[in-house]
Scaffold this motif. Structure first.
Motif, PDB file in Angstrom:
ATOM      1  N   HIS A   6       0.825  -1.192   0.000  1.00 44.27           N
ATOM      2  CA  HIS A   6       0.000   0.000   0.000  1.00 44.27           C
ATOM      3  C   HIS A   6       0.871   1.258   0.000  1.00 44.27           C
ATOM      4  CE1 HIS A   6      -4.119  -1.524   0.803  1.00 44.27           C
ATOM      5  NE2 HIS A   6      -3.472  -2.560   1.285  1.00 44.27           N
ATOM      6  N   VAL A   7       0.512   2.226  -0.824  1.00 46.89           N
ATOM      7  CA  VAL A   7       1.091   3.562  -0.758  1.00 46.89           C
ATOM      8  C   VAL A   7      -0.079   4.493  -0.475  1.00 46.89           C
ATOM      9  CG1 VAL A   7       2.290   5.386  -1.982  1.00 46.89           C
ATOM     10  CG2 VAL A   7       2.941   3.000  -2.352  1.00 46.89           C
TER      11      VAL A   7
ATOM     12  N   LYS B 112      -2.273   7.674   0.201  1.00 45.94           N
ATOM     13  CA  LYS B 112      -2.305   9.095  -0.130  1.00 45.94           C
ATOM     14  C   LYS B 112      -3.508   9.803   0.485  1.00 45.94           C
ATOM     15  CE  LYS B 112       0.278   8.537  -4.414  1.00 45.94           C
ATOM     16  NZ  LYS B 112       0.277   8.649  -5.897  1.00 45.94           N
TER      17      LYS B 112
ATOM     18  N   GLU C 170      -4.741   3.134  -2.100  1.00 49.57           N
ATOM     19  CA  GLU C 170      -4.077   4.365  -1.650  1.00 49.57           C
ATOM     20  C   GLU C 170      -4.876   5.099  -0.583  1.00 49.57           C
ATOM     21  OE1 GLU C 170      -1.834   5.171  -5.937  1.00 49.57           O
ATOM     22  OE2 GLU C 170      -3.058   6.756  -5.041  1.00 49.57           O
TER      23      GLU C 170
ATOM     24  N   GLY D  65       3.196   7.163   2.500  1.00 47.15           N
ATOM     25  CA  GLY D  65       2.089   7.847   1.873  1.00 47.15           C
ATOM     26  C   GLY D  65       2.357   9.200   1.286  1.00 47.15           C
TER      27      GLY D  65
END
Ligand SMILES: [Mg+2]
Length: 237
Positions: A25-26, A28, A172, A233
């Motif tokens: 997971h990134v 944002k 995200e 993130g």
């Protein structure tokens, strides 16, 4: 009333070390549940007990019984006051709920926003709550209620709506909540980074004090979020 001042709810001893199972997971954006995630509902439930002329321990204990058997929290009212008309009385309580943010809540939101994450609040709440959220002075990408959306958690459509409104891939988006059934499980099923905050009666009854397997991270304070989310993130420069 200030139960949280006399017995700060964010000072209980940690039950376990922070755990993150982040995968790739990134993050944002981070969206928060409201009740018992950002807002301490002790005062609101205490006000209900006073309103009903029921001892607070009686109402709190009966609520725990309702939670343990998987009932809706409104089920507690006819238990202690047969025939009580919840809808007719609840508007008087809505404003009181909004005064009791947990001490870590607004600071955590501000810090995450300052780090470049989009932040939102979306929970099972009356539509009138949204006006209060907009007055917090936070840069909220989402300030949403189940009543306006016409969708209640844990309906997958609630989480699909969050994804749609943010315009980001599910992976995200982090969703933070205190309930496994209404928050963690459906957010994870939607592909989000599901964060379980272990506070409030649902969190302890539903988890038994353990880290739920469905959660990407389990926390005891919202102040832990920055360390968990920001490293992965920060939006691309
Ligand atoms: Mg909640």
């Amino acid at each position: 009333m200030n139960e949280q001042t006399a017995n700060p709810s964010n000072e209980h001893p940690r039950l376990a070390e922070p755990r993150t199972d982040s995968g790739d997971h990134v993050v944002k954006a981070v969206v928060f549940d409201l009740g018992e995630t950002l807002v301490d509902e002790t005062g609101a439930w205490g006000d209900w007990a006073d309103w009903l002329h029921v001892p607070r321990l009686t109402l709190f204990g009966a609520l725990g019984g309702v939670i343990a058997r998987g009932g809706h929290h409104h089920d507690v009212f006819p238990l202690v006051r047969p025939g009580f008309d919840y809808e007719a009385e609840k508007r008087a309580r809505d404003a009181a709920v909004m005064e009791d943010f947990y001490p870590d809540a607004l600071e955590a939101l501000r810090r995450l926003a300052a780090k470049g994450l989009a932040i939102g609040i979306a929970g099972n709440q009356p539509a009138a709550t949204e006006a209060v959220l907009h007055e917090l002075g936070l840069p909220l990408a989402i300030a949403a209620s189940s009543e306006r959306w016409g969708i209640n958690k844990p309906d997958p459509a609630f989480f699909a709506r969050i994804i749609d409104e943010l315009g980001l891939p599910a992976r995200e988006i982090a969703y933070v909540g205190d309930r496994i059934d209404n928050d963690v499980r459906p957010a994870a099923a939607a592909g989000m980074f599901a964060v379980f905050i272990r506070r409030g009666p649902w969190a302890f009854v539903q988890s038994g004090g353990n880290d739920p397997a469905e959660a990407s991270a389990t926390i005891d304070s919202l102040s832990e979020l920055e360390g968990i989310l920001v490293g992965r993130g920060r939006p691309d420069p």
